[in-house]
Write an enzyme that holds these catalytic residues in place. Structure first.
Site, PDB file in Angstrom:
ATOM      1  N   THR A  22       0.821  -1.208   0.000  1.00 44.44           N
ATOM      2  CA  THR A  22       0.000   0.000   0.000  1.00 44.44           C
ATOM      3  C   THR A  22       0.859   1.264   0.000  1.00 44.44           C
ATOM      4  OG1 THR A  22      -0.239  -0.168   2.412  1.00 44.44           O
ATOM      5  CG2 THR A  22      -1.998  -1.092   1.065  1.00 44.44           C
ATOM      6  N   HIS A  75      -0.428 -16.399  -5.981  1.00 44.88           N
ATOM      7  CA  HIS A  75      -1.523 -15.969  -6.847  1.00 44.88           C
ATOM      8  C   HIS A  75      -1.040 -15.523  -8.223  1.00 44.88           C
ATOM      9  CE1 HIS A  75      -3.864 -15.141  -2.880  1.00 44.88           C
ATOM     10  NE2 HIS A  75      -3.912 -16.412  -3.240  1.00 44.88           N
ATOM     11  N   CYS A 132      -4.007 -22.748 -25.097  1.00 48.75           N
ATOM     12  CA  CYS A 132      -2.736 -23.446 -25.344  1.00 48.75           C
ATOM     13  C   CYS A 132      -1.692 -23.176 -24.269  1.00 48.75           C
ATOM     14  CB  CYS A 132      -2.181 -23.078 -26.719  1.00 48.75           C
ATOM     15  SG  CYS A 132      -1.470 -21.402 -26.826  1.00 48.75           S
ATOM     16  N   CYS A 164      -2.617 -19.361 -30.906  1.00 51.16           N
ATOM     17  CA  CYS A 164      -3.750 -20.219 -31.271  1.00 51.16           C
ATOM     18  C   CYS A 164      -5.079 -19.480 -31.373  1.00 51.16           C
ATOM     19  CB  CYS A 164      -3.881 -21.368 -30.266  1.00 51.16           C
ATOM     20  SG  CYS A 164      -4.556 -20.864 -28.654  1.00 51.16           S
ATOM     21  N   THR A 181      -1.272  -9.005   5.699  1.00 49.14           N
ATOM     22  CA  THR A 181      -2.280  -9.938   5.229  1.00 49.14           C
ATOM     23  C   THR A 181      -3.295 -10.193   6.331  1.00 49.14           C
ATOM     24  OG1 THR A 181      -2.689 -12.217   4.499  1.00 49.14           O
ATOM     25  CG2 THR A 181      -0.689 -11.848   5.783  1.00 49.14           C
TER      26      THR A 181
END
Length: 254
Positions: free
Chosen positions: A27, A122, A133, A158, A196
């Site tokens: 932050t 993540h 693909c 693709c 967190t």
């Protein structure tokens, strides 16, 4: 006369310091968190749709809005702050360090933390992947295509749908990355949870795993977490001022 050397004991294992970082560590770099009192999901609940896999895959308008959101993301303007620098400095000191991050901004690497010491639970916003693909390319290249007039750029290999190389809502974490993170949590002597809420699973449970396996758990977060009772120390001070001296005290000579 024959030598009388005695066998030497092997050198003692140096304590492993593990750090789980969440949105709060970034932050100060201008990247808002998601679940805090002023987090993105509270300010704009609609934004969550843009990172929900099923909606993204089924709705071209959601994808177009997602690409516009990525073009405006503060992550691409952000620079590492004092907390990121302190983590990198701890690693440079020779201290055995492993960082597990819930963040996708790449700021730990920009601060100088080696890739091999980092697990990105993540994924990363700095790359894109094809959902068909699985070809991988840079986010910068994809955003240049958006700026040039492609509102929903397709895979150049693709023709499949492209998405950021992040774990969207509705997707599973990479089991290999998660397995390595669990191994780090079990092996850690000191485990810091920084910025967190420890509410998103399975990432949040790593703090509990570390404590159960004997690690000294330290939580640095503005708000209470479900694992505060297990912590040896809970710090509510701003991360940018609290983390540098805390990590400096953990440095081990090389």
């Amino acid at each position: 006369m024959a030598g009388t050397d005695t066998p030497q004991d092997p050198p003692a294992r140096r304590p492993l310091v593990a750090l789980l970082s969440g949105a709060g560590i970034s932050t100060d770099s201008g990247i808002p968190d998601y679940r805090g009192p002023h987090g993105l999901w509270r300010r704009d609940p609609e934004a969550e749709k843009l990172v929900t896999y099923d909606l993204y895959m089924s709705d071209p308008e959601i994808r177009r809005r997602s690409w516009r959101m990525r073009r405006e993301s503060p992550a691409f303007r952000a620079k590492p702050n004092a907390a990121h620098e302190a983590v990198a400095q701890l690693e440079r000191s020779g201290t055995p360090v492993r960082v597990i991050t819930q963040n996708v901004d790449g700021l730990h690497q920009m601060a100088g933390l080696p890739e091999r010491k980092l697990l990105e639970l993540h994924g990363t916003v700095r790359a894109v992947t094809c959902t068909r693909c699985h070809a991988r390319s840079s986010m910068r290249e994809a955003l240049e295509r958006v700026a040039a007039g492609e509102p929903d750029p397709a895979c150049l290999v693709c023709g499949g749908i492209l998405k950021s190389a992040t774990v969207m809502f509705g997707e599973q974490l990479d089991p290999q990355v998660l397995g390595k993170a669990l191994g780090v949590a079990k092996a850690a002597d000191v485990f810091l949870a920084v910025g967190t809420t420890l509410q998103v699973q399975p990432a949040g449970s790593l703090a509990g795993v570390a404590a159960e396996h004997g690690a000294r758990l330290i939580i640095v977060n503005a708000e209470p977490t479900p694992y505060d009772a297990l912590a040896a120390e809970v710090i509510r001070e701003p991360i940018g001022t609290a983390l540098p001296p805390l990590l400096a005290a953990l440095e081990q000579p090389g």
